[in-house]
Design an enzyme around this catalytic site. Structure first.
Site, PDB file in Angstrom:
ATOM      1  N   VAL A 184       0.832  -1.202   0.000  1.00  0.00           N
ATOM      2  CA  VAL A 184       0.000   0.000   0.000  1.00  0.00           C
ATOM      3  C   VAL A 184       0.867   1.252   0.000  1.00  0.00           C
ATOM      4  O   VAL A 184       0.665   2.170  -0.797  1.00  0.00           O
ATOM      5  CB  VAL A 184      -0.979  -0.018   1.208  1.00  0.00           C
ATOM      6  CG1 VAL A 184      -1.707   1.305   1.335  1.00  0.00           C
ATOM      7  CG2 VAL A 184      -1.990  -1.152   1.043  1.00  0.00           C
TER       8      VAL A 184
ATOM      9  N   PHE B 153     -15.652 -12.310  -7.774  1.00  0.00           N
ATOM     10  CA  PHE B 153     -15.337 -13.025  -6.528  1.00  0.00           C
ATOM     11  C   PHE B 153     -16.276 -14.208  -6.294  1.00  0.00           C
ATOM     12  O   PHE B 153     -16.652 -14.518  -5.168  1.00  0.00           O
ATOM     13  CB  PHE B 153     -15.297 -12.068  -5.326  1.00  0.00           C
ATOM     14  CG  PHE B 153     -13.968 -11.354  -5.249  1.00  0.00           C
ATOM     15  CD1 PHE B 153     -13.633 -10.411  -6.202  1.00  0.00           C
ATOM     16  CD2 PHE B 153     -13.042 -11.669  -4.278  1.00  0.00           C
ATOM     17  CE1 PHE B 153     -12.396  -9.787  -6.186  1.00  0.00           C
ATOM     18  CE2 PHE B 153     -11.791 -11.052  -4.253  1.00  0.00           C
ATOM     19  CZ  PHE B 153     -11.473 -10.106  -5.213  1.00  0.00           C
TER      20      PHE B 153
ATOM     21  N   ASN C 111     -13.710  -6.240   2.901  1.00  0.00           N
ATOM     22  CA  ASN C 111     -12.892  -7.455   2.794  1.00  0.00           C
ATOM     23  C   ASN C 111     -13.657  -8.693   3.269  1.00  0.00           C
ATOM     24  O   ASN C 111     -13.569  -9.751   2.652  1.00  0.00           O
ATOM     25  CB  ASN C 111     -11.593  -7.300   3.589  1.00  0.00           C
ATOM     26  CG  ASN C 111     -10.518  -6.621   2.759  1.00  0.00           C
ATOM     27  OD1 ASN C 111     -10.784  -6.183   1.639  1.00  0.00           O
ATOM     28  ND2 ASN C 111      -9.308  -6.522   3.274  1.00  0.00           N
TER      29      ASN C 111
ATOM     30  N   GLY D 163     -12.516 -22.486  -5.623  1.00  0.00           N
ATOM     31  CA  GLY D 163     -11.148 -22.995  -5.737  1.00  0.00           C
ATOM     32  C   GLY D 163     -10.604 -23.392  -4.384  1.00  0.00           C
ATOM     33  O   GLY D 163     -11.363 -23.777  -3.481  1.00  0.00           O
TER      34      GLY D 163
ATOM     35  N   ARG E 234       2.440 -14.843   1.234  1.00  0.00           N
ATOM     36  CA  ARG E 234       1.868 -14.798   2.582  1.00  0.00           C
ATOM     37  C   ARG E 234       0.505 -15.500   2.593  1.00  0.00           C
ATOM     38  O   ARG E 234      -0.340 -15.221   1.754  1.00  0.00           O
ATOM     39  CB  ARG E 234       1.720 -13.346   3.057  1.00  0.00           C
ATOM     40  CG  ARG E 234       3.043 -12.756   3.519  1.00  0.00           C
ATOM     41  CD  ARG E 234       2.902 -11.313   3.913  1.00  0.00           C
ATOM     42  NE  ARG E 234       2.631 -10.466   2.763  1.00  0.00           N
ATOM     43  CZ  ARG E 234       2.350  -9.166   2.837  1.00  0.00           C
ATOM     44  NH1 ARG E 234       2.299  -8.581   4.016  1.00  0.00           N
ATOM     45  NH2 ARG E 234       2.132  -8.453   1.754  1.00  0.00           N
TER      46      ARG E 234
ATOM     47  N   GLU F  61      -7.487   1.798   2.256  1.00  0.00           N
ATOM     48  CA  GLU F  61      -7.109   1.537   0.859  1.00  0.00           C
ATOM     49  C   GLU F  61      -7.776   0.236   0.394  1.00  0.00           C
ATOM     50  O   GLU F  61      -7.915  -0.705   1.156  1.00  0.00           O
ATOM     51  CB  GLU F  61      -5.574   1.415   0.791  1.00  0.00           C
ATOM     52  CG  GLU F  61      -5.030   1.245  -0.588  1.00  0.00           C
ATOM     53  CD  GLU F  61      -5.566   2.254  -1.581  1.00  0.00           C
ATOM     54  OE1 GLU F  61      -5.342   3.454  -1.387  1.00  0.00           O
ATOM     55  OE2 GLU F  61      -6.230   1.839  -2.550  1.00  0.00           O
ATOM     56  N   PHE F  62      -8.162   0.211  -0.882  1.00  0.00           N
ATOM     57  CA  PHE F  62      -8.869  -0.974  -1.399  1.00  0.00           C
ATOM     58  C   PHE F  62      -8.148  -1.644  -2.562  1.00  0.00           C
ATOM     59  O   PHE F  62      -8.721  -2.469  -3.263  1.00  0.00           O
ATOM     60  CB  PHE F  62     -10.306  -0.591  -1.814  1.00  0.00           C
ATOM     61  CG  PHE F  62     -11.135  -0.138  -0.648  1.00  0.00           C
ATOM     62  CD1 PHE F  62     -11.734  -1.064   0.192  1.00  0.00           C
ATOM     63  CD2 PHE F  62     -11.275   1.206  -0.347  1.00  0.00           C
ATOM     64  CE1 PHE F  62     -12.476  -0.661   1.299  1.00  0.00           C
ATOM     65  CE2 PHE F  62     -12.014   1.635   0.752  1.00  0.00           C
ATOM     66  CZ  PHE F  62     -12.622   0.692   1.575  1.00  0.00           C
TER      67      PHE F  62
ATOM     68  N   CYS G 280      -4.418 -10.183   3.581  1.00  0.00           N
ATOM     69  CA  CYS G 280      -5.544  -9.337   3.998  1.00  0.00           C
ATOM     70  C   CYS G 280      -6.772 -10.112   4.471  1.00  0.00           C
ATOM     71  O   CYS G 280      -7.173  -9.983   5.629  1.00  0.00           O
ATOM     72  CB  CYS G 280      -5.929  -8.408   2.854  1.00  0.00           C
ATOM     73  SG  CYS G 280      -4.536  -7.450   2.266  1.00  0.00           S
TER      74      CYS G 280
HETATM   75  C1  UGA Z   1      -7.901  -7.804  -0.996  1.00  0.00           C
HETATM   76  C2  UGA Z   1      -9.073  -6.937  -1.486  1.00  0.00           C
HETATM   77  O1  UGA Z   1      -9.595  -7.471  -2.710  1.00  0.00           O
HETATM   78  C3  UGA Z   1      -8.629  -5.492  -1.704  1.00  0.00           C
HETATM   79  O2  UGA Z   1      -9.745  -4.698  -2.065  1.00  0.00           O
HETATM   80  C4  UGA Z   1      -8.021  -4.969  -0.391  1.00  0.00           C
HETATM   81  O3  UGA Z   1      -7.534  -3.630  -0.541  1.00  0.00           O
HETATM   82  C5  UGA Z   1      -6.849  -5.862   0.026  1.00  0.00           C
HETATM   83  O4  UGA Z   1      -7.331  -7.215   0.187  1.00  0.00           O
HETATM   84  C6  UGA Z   1      -6.292  -5.333   1.333  1.00  0.00           C
HETATM   85  O5  UGA Z   1      -7.025  -5.325   2.322  1.00  0.00           O
HETATM   86  O6  UGA Z   1      -5.163  -4.819   1.344  1.00  0.00           O
HETATM   87  P1  UGA Z   1      -5.779  -8.979  -2.178  1.00  0.00           P
HETATM   88  O7  UGA Z   1      -5.664  -9.754  -0.914  1.00  0.00           O
HETATM   89  O8  UGA Z   1      -4.582  -8.289  -2.716  1.00  0.00           O
HETATM   90  O9  UGA Z   1      -6.920  -7.836  -2.042  1.00  0.00           O
HETATM   91  O10 UGA Z   1      -6.272  -9.977  -3.349  1.00  0.00           O
HETATM   92  P2  UGA Z   1      -7.689 -10.503  -3.885  1.00  0.00           P
HETATM   93  O11 UGA Z   1      -7.714 -10.342  -5.342  1.00  0.00           O
HETATM   94  O12 UGA Z   1      -8.818  -9.918  -3.137  1.00  0.00           O
HETATM   95  O13 UGA Z   1      -7.591 -12.079  -3.576  1.00  0.00           O
HETATM   96  C7  UGA Z   1      -7.567 -12.586  -2.244  1.00  0.00           C
HETATM   97  C8  UGA Z   1      -7.657 -14.098  -2.263  1.00  0.00           C
HETATM   98  O14 UGA Z   1      -8.965 -14.524  -2.673  1.00  0.00           O
HETATM   99  C9  UGA Z   1      -6.681 -14.786  -3.229  1.00  0.00           C
HETATM  100  O15 UGA Z   1      -6.106 -15.910  -2.599  1.00  0.00           O
HETATM  101  C10 UGA Z   1      -7.558 -15.222  -4.391  1.00  0.00           C
HETATM  102  O16 UGA Z   1      -7.066 -16.364  -5.060  1.00  0.00           O
HETATM  103  C11 UGA Z   1      -8.865 -15.520  -3.675  1.00  0.00           C
HETATM  104  N1  UGA Z   1     -10.047 -15.449  -4.556  1.00  0.00           N
HETATM  105  C12 UGA Z   1     -10.406 -14.273  -5.133  1.00  0.00           C
HETATM  106  C13 UGA Z   1     -10.805 -16.591  -4.770  1.00  0.00           C
HETATM  107  O17 UGA Z   1     -10.518 -17.694  -4.241  1.00  0.00           O
HETATM  108  N2  UGA Z   1     -11.929 -16.506  -5.585  1.00  0.00           N
HETATM  109  C14 UGA Z   1     -12.299 -15.339  -6.176  1.00  0.00           C
HETATM  110  O18 UGA Z   1     -13.326 -15.325  -6.894  1.00  0.00           O
HETATM  111  C15 UGA Z   1     -11.514 -14.198  -5.948  1.00  0.00           C
END
Ligand code: UGA
Length: 434
Positions: free
Chosen positions: A11, A249, A208, A253, A329, A148-149, A260
């Site tokens: 971030v 989302f 989240n 899987g 992580r 932050e998002f 996060c």
């Molecule tokens: C997440 C949030 O999406 C962000 O908006 C937020 O800012 C961030 O956390 C944070 O709090 O800093 P991030 O952890 O980087 O972002 O990644 P994501 O794309 O959200 O994926 C998180 C996990 O969910 C991954 O392991 C991904 O493989 C899994 N996932 C995601 C699924 O299993 N299925 C989905 O449909 C989407």
């Protein structure tokens, strides 16, 4: 504006590069001297698309510089805190690093200041920080919550084109300075949403945890799909086509990982426990997430029911917790490798970016080989296990995959086309794919 950003994690670093690129003068601080030296020369220890180019460009143009000095950092119009808040054993976020930074700021502050909190912090932390400066500084420090998002892997894109900017503050001056900070992004007015600091802090957790709930929900449906011979791809389409639900989302899987979702869900569970709330949706979300990779692991064991796994070798594609990042992580892939490796003869692994970090984390495992590419050692493996949906894995060379000794693919992210895999004479096992 003259901005200082404390913390150079995902971030902090992305914010520093993007605010500098939008024309602000940015000083980025970290206590880690080695990291600051590396960043000053335009290099970064993390892999994030577009970030390196932005860093180099803005350092060269003189809008971005790095320091370890709080004294320098405090000489700004705005200070932005992007300090990590990892989980403690209790599940509560650990504010140790944040408190160290607050003490440093109060020590070196020489004028009134706006202090923006971007870190994900427990509800009430902005009030606590406000109180801290009232007690520990003669200067006026206005605290603004601005969670932050951005997502890893598309962080720069998410920063520049945000779905919304949440600002928790009370005063007119705070609102004005936040509008000025984000003005270069040319956002539609309604994209900046003002509220109280407590609401802003809870909005971050709500976002989240809602996304994590969506993932656990679809994963539970995928378990039901396996029981009823239904197909999760069709269900996702049917479910996500309702605009009230939406298709994002909803990819079933191995479950969610990263720095996060697991941490924020734990924080809410702990908050609920402490508040004696009678029933927790978040505990169930976490349970399903932990169940999901166990279910996948058991599918692997079941597929080799009558054979001794000690004679079998597996090739794992993907080590990072999601594609387009080298971050491992809370990566489910790493968890799965740790569970599978004692049971099998050998594990071969490949990831486009996460091999260096994963090799440290998996250094205790003796029966593992880090392969040069996704096909090197395929012929020594009995089955392929897909853990991260990197683009380069999406159109595999089936001619090479046919060399798998037992011709089996376990797709932990449901991203290959089952019919295509079967057409090449390879067995396909996904999650909820029938
Ligand atoms: C997440 C949030 O999406 C962000 O908006 C937020 O800012 C961030 O956390 C944070 O709090 O800093 P991030 O952890 O980087 O972002 O990644 P994501 O794309 O959200 O994926 C998180 C996990 O969910 C991954 O392991 C991904 O493989 C899994 N996932 C995601 C699924 O299993 N299925 C989905 O449909 C989407």
């Amino acid at each position: 504006m003259k901005i200082s950003i404390i913390g150079t994690g995902y971030v902090g670093l992305v914010s520093a590069a993007c605010f500098a690129d939008s024309g602000h003068s940015v000083l980025s601080l970290d206590k880690d001297k080695y990291k600051i030296k590396l960043l000053s020369s335009g290099k970064t220890s993390i892999f994030e698309p577009k970030l390196k180019t932005l860093l180099k460009k803005n350092i060269k143009d003189g809008r971005l510089s790095f320091t370890t000095s709080f004294s320098r950092a405090c000489n700004a119009d705005l200070l932005i805190l992007c300090i990590d808040t990892p989980s403690k054993k209790s599940g509560d976020p650990d504010l140790k690093n944040l408190n160290i930074a607050l003490r440093q700021i109060s020590k070196f502050l020489r004028k009134d200041l706006f202090l923006i909190i971007k870190s994900t912090v427990p509800i009430g932390t902005n009030e606590y920080i406000d109180d801290f400066f009232k007690k520990n500084s003669k200067f006026k420090v206005e605290i603004i919550s601005n969670p932050e998002f951005l997502k890893e892997g598309s962080a720069v894109q998410d920063f520049v084109f945000p779905s919304r900017i949440i600002v928790g503050c009370n005063s007119k001056a705070s609102k004005k300075i936040m509008k000025k900070l984000y003005a270069p992004l040319k956002l539609a007015q309604k994209k900046i949403i003002f509220m109280s600091a407590n609401s802003a802090e809870l909005t971050k957790y709500a976002s989240n945890s809602f996304l994590a709930t969506k993932i656990s929900f679809i994963n539970k449906i995928s378990q039901l799909a396996d029981l009823t011979n239904a197909n999760i791809h069709d269900i996702k389409l049917g479910l996500g086509s309702d605009p009230r639900i939406g298709e994002e989302f909803l990819n079933a899987g191995l479950g969610y990982g990263g720095s996060c979702f697991p941490k924020d869900i734990k924080a809410l569970i702990s908050l609920e426990k402490k508040s004696n709330l009678p029933f927790s949706i978040f505990s169930v979300v976490e349970k399903i997430n932990n169940q999901q990779y166990e279910i996948f692991y058991n599918k692997i064991l079941r597929a080799f029911e009558n054979s001794n796994l000690k004679n079998k070798s597996f090739f794992i594609w993907g080590l990072s917790f999601k594609p387009n990042t080298d971050d491992i992580r809370d990566s489910i892939s790493i968890r799965l490798i740790k569970k599978l490796s004692p049971q099998v003869k050998h594990i071969y692994v490949y990831d486009p970016q996460a091999m260096p970090s994963a090799s440290k984390s998996l250094s205790d495992i003796k029966n593992i080989t880090f392969s040069d590419n996704s096909y090197h050692n395929i012929e020594k493996s009995h089955a392929l296990v897909l853990c991260t949906e990197w683009n380069e894995f999406k159109n595999p060379v089936f001619k090479k995959l046919k060399n798998l000794k037992d011709k089996k693919i376990f797709d932990g992210r449901n991203f290959l086309e089952k019919s295509e895999v079967i057409d090449h004479g390879i067995e396909y096992i996904g999650l909820g794919i029938n």
